[in-house]
Design an enzyme around this catalytic site. Structure first.
Site, PDB file in Angstrom:
ATOM      1  N   LYS A  11      77.374  57.820  52.665  1.00 26.71           N
ATOM      2  CA  LYS A  11      76.010  57.336  52.900  1.00 26.71           C
ATOM      3  C   LYS A  11      74.977  58.483  52.945  1.00 26.71           C
ATOM      4  O   LYS A  11      75.340  59.655  53.052  1.00 26.71           O
ATOM      5  CB  LYS A  11      75.991  56.549  54.218  1.00 26.71           C
ATOM      6  CG  LYS A  11      76.826  55.270  54.163  1.00 26.71           C
ATOM      7  CD  LYS A  11      76.646  54.451  55.447  1.00 26.71           C
ATOM      8  CE  LYS A  11      77.444  53.166  55.405  1.00 26.71           C
ATOM      9  NZ  LYS A  11      77.184  52.327  56.597  1.00 26.71           N
ATOM     10  N   PHE A  59      69.553  43.982  61.958  1.00 31.97           N
ATOM     11  CA  PHE A  59      69.472  45.352  61.439  1.00 31.97           C
ATOM     12  C   PHE A  59      69.425  45.408  59.918  1.00 31.97           C
ATOM     13  O   PHE A  59      69.463  46.496  59.335  1.00 31.97           O
ATOM     14  CB  PHE A  59      70.648  46.193  61.955  1.00 31.97           C
ATOM     15  CG  PHE A  59      72.007  45.643  61.630  1.00 31.97           C
ATOM     16  CD1 PHE A  59      72.600  45.849  60.384  1.00 31.97           C
ATOM     17  CD2 PHE A  59      72.727  44.920  62.582  1.00 31.97           C
ATOM     18  CE1 PHE A  59      73.849  45.343  60.087  1.00 31.97           C
ATOM     19  CE2 PHE A  59      73.986  44.399  62.291  1.00 31.97           C
ATOM     20  CZ  PHE A  59      74.536  44.614  61.034  1.00 31.97           C
ATOM     21  N   ARG A  87      90.119  52.580  56.368  1.00 32.07           N
ATOM     22  CA  ARG A  87      89.489  52.177  57.628  1.00 32.07           C
ATOM     23  C   ARG A  87      89.992  53.035  58.795  1.00 32.07           C
ATOM     24  O   ARG A  87      89.232  53.371  59.699  1.00 32.07           O
ATOM     25  CB  ARG A  87      89.700  50.684  57.882  1.00 32.07           C
ATOM     26  CG  ARG A  87      88.949  49.839  56.850  1.00 32.07           C
ATOM     27  CD  ARG A  87      89.112  48.359  57.064  1.00 32.07           C
ATOM     28  NE  ARG A  87      88.366  47.882  58.223  1.00 32.07           N
ATOM     29  CZ  ARG A  87      87.050  47.680  58.234  1.00 32.07           C
ATOM     30  NH1 ARG A  87      86.314  47.949  57.162  1.00 32.07           N
ATOM     31  NH2 ARG A  87      86.464  47.226  59.307  1.00 32.07           N
ATOM     32  N   THR A  93      83.062  51.540  63.450  1.00 32.95           N
ATOM     33  CA  THR A  93      81.689  51.515  62.924  1.00 32.95           C
ATOM     34  C   THR A  93      80.752  52.341  63.789  1.00 32.95           C
ATOM     35  O   THR A  93      79.917  53.097  63.281  1.00 32.95           O
ATOM     36  CB  THR A  93      81.183  50.050  62.869  1.00 32.95           C
ATOM     37  OG1 THR A  93      82.089  49.286  62.074  1.00 32.95           O
ATOM     38  CG2 THR A  93      79.783  49.967  62.290  1.00 32.95           C
ATOM     39  N   ARG A 104      83.916  59.234  61.011  1.00 27.96           N
ATOM     40  CA  ARG A 104      82.732  58.878  61.804  1.00 27.96           C
ATOM     41  C   ARG A 104      82.663  59.657  63.112  1.00 27.96           C
ATOM     42  O   ARG A 104      81.580  60.060  63.543  1.00 27.96           O
ATOM     43  CB  ARG A 104      82.702  57.367  62.038  1.00 27.96           C
ATOM     44  CG  ARG A 104      82.284  56.618  60.754  1.00 27.96           C
ATOM     45  CD  ARG A 104      82.533  55.163  60.870  1.00 27.96           C
ATOM     46  NE  ARG A 104      81.942  54.395  59.771  1.00 27.96           N
ATOM     47  CZ  ARG A 104      82.328  53.178  59.446  1.00 27.96           C
ATOM     48  NH1 ARG A 104      83.300  52.589  60.109  1.00 27.96           N
ATOM     49  NH2 ARG A 104      81.743  52.541  58.442  1.00 27.96           N
ATOM     50  N   GLU A 128      83.439  44.636  45.648  1.00 32.87           N
ATOM     51  CA  GLU A 128      82.572  45.809  45.831  1.00 32.87           C
ATOM     52  C   GLU A 128      82.784  46.835  44.709  1.00 32.87           C
ATOM     53  O   GLU A 128      81.819  47.450  44.232  1.00 32.87           O
ATOM     54  CB  GLU A 128      82.823  46.421  47.214  1.00 32.87           C
ATOM     55  CG  GLU A 128      82.356  45.484  48.336  1.00 32.87           C
ATOM     56  CD  GLU A 128      82.640  46.009  49.727  1.00 32.87           C
ATOM     57  OE1 GLU A 128      83.270  47.079  49.875  1.00 32.87           O
ATOM     58  OE2 GLU A 128      82.209  45.338  50.688  1.00 32.87           O
TER      59      GLU A 128
HETATM   60  P1  CMP Z   1      79.033  49.342  56.931  1.00 34.52           P
HETATM   61  O1  CMP Z   1      80.505  49.465  56.997  1.00 34.52           O
HETATM   62  O2  CMP Z   1      78.343  49.993  55.798  1.00 34.52           O
HETATM   63  O3  CMP Z   1      78.645  47.790  56.931  1.00 34.52           O
HETATM   64  C1  CMP Z   1      77.448  47.305  57.468  1.00 34.52           C
HETATM   65  C2  CMP Z   1      76.658  48.353  58.157  1.00 34.52           C
HETATM   66  O4  CMP Z   1      75.657  47.894  59.010  1.00 34.52           O
HETATM   67  C3  CMP Z   1      77.574  49.156  59.043  1.00 34.52           C
HETATM   68  O5  CMP Z   1      78.421  49.937  58.258  1.00 34.52           O
HETATM   69  C4  CMP Z   1      76.594  49.904  59.909  1.00 34.52           C
HETATM   70  O6  CMP Z   1      76.206  51.136  59.350  1.00 34.52           O
HETATM   71  C5  CMP Z   1      75.401  48.971  59.898  1.00 34.52           C
HETATM   72  N1  CMP Z   1      75.200  48.450  61.247  1.00 34.52           N
HETATM   73  C6  CMP Z   1      76.043  47.712  61.961  1.00 34.52           C
HETATM   74  N2  CMP Z   1      75.510  47.435  63.177  1.00 34.52           N
HETATM   75  C7  CMP Z   1      74.290  48.040  63.186  1.00 34.52           C
HETATM   76  C8  CMP Z   1      73.273  48.125  64.149  1.00 34.52           C
HETATM   77  N3  CMP Z   1      73.394  47.532  65.343  1.00 34.52           N
HETATM   78  N4  CMP Z   1      72.172  48.823  63.825  1.00 34.52           N
HETATM   79  C9  CMP Z   1      72.050  49.405  62.591  1.00 34.52           C
HETATM   80  N5  CMP Z   1      73.001  49.354  61.642  1.00 34.52           N
HETATM   81  C10 CMP Z   1      74.117  48.681  61.950  1.00 34.52           C
END
Ligand code: CMP
Length: 140
Positions: A11, A59, A87, A93, A104, A128
């Site tokens: 990203k 978001f 993963r 996340t 991460r 994807e």
């Molecule tokens: P990703 O795996 O790319 O899939 C969806 C994305 O939404 C996730 O990673 C996060 O980067 C983003 N995301 C999830 N929760 C939030 C949040 N509360 N605020 C901002 N971004 C979010």
């Protein structure tokens, strides 16, 4: 042994900090092989389409703005149980909940700027991958 594929995005927070190699090294050291890779600047339409499943989330706007803010690197990764392995290597996340040594935990800045995306199932991986790559761009 089941060799499968998954889809990954490095990203904007990671490309901005010149971490493409550092992230890829964790993936490769973890047993995944990069079988396709390209650096792109996503359009708004691409980001909204890719993350369409999240469009009702509060978001969503922030997520799309972030994903088009700077270049990303989209990749196809291949390996044994690639979706699950990726993963594990990415970590949770929210980086504050991610295990030590994960991408991460090591590199992410926040839940939004969390350095990588990875598919959550084999079915979504196929969708994807097809969103960003033609079959002749993937060389296993
Ligand atoms: P990703 O795996 O790319 O899939 C969806 C994305 O939404 C996730 O990673 C996060 O980067 C983003 N995301 C999830 N929760 C939030 C949040 N509360 N605020 C901002 N971004 C979010």
């Amino acid at each position: 042994m089941t060799v499968t594929r998954t889809f990954s995005i490095i990203k904007p927070d990671a490309t901005r900090r010149n971490l493409t190699g550092a992230v890829t090294k964790i993936l490769e050291d973890g047993g995944l092989r990069v079988v396709a890779s390209k650096r792109i600047h996503m359009t708004r339409a691409q980001a909204e389409g890719f993350y369409g499943v999240h469009k009702e989330r509060p978001f969503f706007g922030e997520l799309v703005d972030f994903m088009i803010s700077e270049p990303v690197v989209v990749q196809v990764l291949e390996g044994e149980n690639a979706v699950l392995r990726n993963r594990e290597l990415m970590g949770a996340t929210n980086p504050s909940e991610a295990d030590e040594g994960t991408i991460r935990k090591t590199h992410a800045l926040s839940i939004g700027e969390n350095s990588v995306h990875g598919s959550d199932s084999d079915e979504n991986a196929a969708i994807e991958i097809a969103f960003f790559f033609n079959e002749d761009e993937i060389v296993g």
